[in-house]
Design an enzyme around this catalytic site. Structure first.
Site, PDB file in Angstrom:
ATOM      1  N   LEU A  86       0.807  -1.359   0.424  1.00 44.07           N
ATOM      2  CA  LEU A  86      -0.190   0.133   0.019  1.00 44.07           C
ATOM      3  C   LEU A  86       0.925   0.789   0.515  1.00 44.07           C
ATOM      4  O   LEU A  86       1.790   1.164   0.704  1.00 44.07           O
ATOM      5  CB  LEU A  86      -0.621  -0.324   1.758  1.00 44.07           C
ATOM      6  CG  LEU A  86      -1.905  -1.201   1.479  1.00 44.07           C
ATOM      7  CD1 LEU A  86      -2.998  -0.912   2.279  1.00 44.07           C
ATOM      8  CD2 LEU A  86      -2.910  -1.251  -0.268  1.00 44.07           C
ATOM      9  N   ASP A  87       0.384   2.404  -1.026  1.00 47.97           N
ATOM     10  CA  ASP A  87       0.987   3.536  -0.652  1.00 47.97           C
ATOM     11  C   ASP A  87       1.161   4.288   1.098  1.00 47.97           C
ATOM     12  O   ASP A  87       0.801   3.415   1.431  1.00 47.97           O
ATOM     13  CB  ASP A  87       0.838   4.767  -1.651  1.00 47.97           C
ATOM     14  CG  ASP A  87       0.377   4.176  -2.773  1.00 47.97           C
ATOM     15  OD1 ASP A  87       1.524   3.844  -3.435  1.00 47.97           O
ATOM     16  OD2 ASP A  87      -0.675   4.761  -3.641  1.00 47.97           O
ATOM     17  N   LYS A  88       2.911   4.426   1.215  1.00 43.42           N
ATOM     18  CA  LYS A  88       2.834   5.503   2.259  1.00 43.42           C
ATOM     19  C   LYS A  88       1.956   6.183   2.625  1.00 43.42           C
ATOM     20  O   LYS A  88       1.032   6.129   4.090  1.00 43.42           O
ATOM     21  CB  LYS A  88       4.168   6.383   2.133  1.00 43.42           C
ATOM     22  CG  LYS A  88       3.977   6.927   3.895  1.00 43.42           C
ATOM     23  CD  LYS A  88       5.281   7.958   3.490  1.00 43.42           C
ATOM     24  CE  LYS A  88       5.707   8.363   4.893  1.00 43.42           C
ATOM     25  NZ  LYS A  88       7.064   9.472   4.696  1.00 43.42           N
ATOM     26  N   ARG A  95      -5.556   6.594  -7.664  1.00 34.05           N
ATOM     27  CA  ARG A  95      -5.634   6.980  -7.833  1.00 34.05           C
ATOM     28  C   ARG A  95      -5.243   8.168  -9.215  1.00 34.05           C
ATOM     29  O   ARG A  95      -5.825   9.660  -9.134  1.00 34.05           O
ATOM     30  CB  ARG A  95      -3.622   7.612  -7.004  1.00 34.05           C
ATOM     31  CG  ARG A  95      -3.951   6.927  -5.325  1.00 34.05           C
ATOM     32  CD  ARG A  95      -2.602   7.257  -4.832  1.00 34.05           C
ATOM     33  NE  ARG A  95      -2.441   8.457  -4.803  1.00 34.05           N
ATOM     34  CZ  ARG A  95      -0.525   8.651  -4.471  1.00 34.05           C
ATOM     35  NH1 ARG A  95      -0.680   7.845  -3.957  1.00 34.05           N
ATOM     36  NH2 ARG A  95      -0.085  10.069  -4.056  1.00 34.05           N
TER      37      ARG A  95
END
Length: 294
Positions: A135-137, A235
């Site tokens: 998962l992205d930060k 996104r």
């Protein structure tokens, strides 16, 4: 220590040993297999061979996936919530602002937190122990990690074969004319920036399904189902359509201090008993409050 074995198929007769292994276990590089071969961790018909050895049909190839120490990972305890764990897998609720694995010494991370709590993780990769997806930060929510190497290989395969169920809540700008649909736009890396973009030349197919759950003024709460798993896929897709995720400054969203993207559902087949395991999380309070403010 974990061991994998393969019987060489007719179509792979004449293939180099290192290339064969890199095709069979795609989450490892060919150079990694060269290292294992030279270290005596690979045998053909019970005998050591060179990376350049040309395989024959029915050859038995055995490879030992060695254990490694995690010397470059700082074990910084964060007490990340654990949703489920057994001897093979661990499912966590990742908080926002925490990277999955460190890229330099001293960084707090999901992996570092689990290691600090004496939780064993698959050690095929010394840089990313246990990590089968990311998962992205800035993204929060459900994530699974492997606790041993056989589970690691099984889960990586499930992600590649798109057997894993993933759903996300996203709070975005604007209102959708169609309340349910798909976003079918290929993605590629931007040339000069560490980000992705929609492209139609040398780009990879990327598909996202969406459903509008709630609207208020100029905001929409979406349920997203990525069919593919490209970097920053959700996104970029939403930004390209003019509906950036709230808090996603990188892709045109308004600054809010929180990326309103939440991994809310995760399902996979258990690596050992093959039972389908599914986990869900409710909509975070921050999402509800922001939507109510409008």
């Amino acid at each position: 220590m974990q061991k994998k074995s393969f019987r060489v198929e007719e179509e792979n007769s004449g293939l180099r040993l290192d290339k064969y292994l890199s095709q069979k276990l795609r989450n490892f590089s060919r150079s990694h297999f060269k290292y294992l071969i030279r270290e005596g961790k690979v045998r053909v018909n019970y005998l050591p061979q060179k990376p350049s050895y040309l395989l024959k049909e029915r050859d038995l190839v055995e490879v030992v996936l060695e254990e490694r120490e995690f010397k470059d990972i700082s074990s910084i305890r964060l007490d990340i919530p654990i949703i489920y764990q057994d001897e093979d897998v661990i499912v966590i609720n990742k908080p926002p602002g925490v990277i999955v694995h460190p890229v330099k010494r001293g960084q707090p991370s999901v992996v570092g937190d689990l290691l600090s709590r004496q939780i064993k993780l698959a050690n095929i990769s010394s840089r990313r122990p246990g990590v089968v997806h990311r998962l992205d930060k800035a993204t929060l929510g459900l994530m699974v990690l492997a606790k041993n190497n056989l589970s690691y290989l099984d889960l990586v395969s499930q992600f590649k074969e798109r057997k894993v169920v993933k759903e996300y809540f996203a709070l975005v700008e604007g209102v959708f004319p169609e309340k349910e649909g798909k976003i079918d736009l290929p993605l590629k890396r931007a040339k000069y920036k560490p980000r992705m973009k929609v492209g139609f030349i040398e780009a990879k197919k990327s598909l996202t399904f969406y459903k509008v759950l709630k609207e208020k003024k100029n905001l929409s709460l979406l349920l997203l189902k990525p069919h593919t798993g490209r970097m920053h896929q959700l996104r970029v897709h939403l930004s390209f359509l003019g509906h950036p995720i709230i808090g996603d400054e990188k892709y045109g969203g308004r600054k809010e201090g929180l990326l309103f993207l939440h991994s809310c559902r995760l399902g996979f087949y258990h690596p050992q008993n093959k039972e389908f395991k599914e986990f869900t999380l409710p909509l975070p309070l921050e999402f509800k409050e922001y939507l109510e403010k409008g």
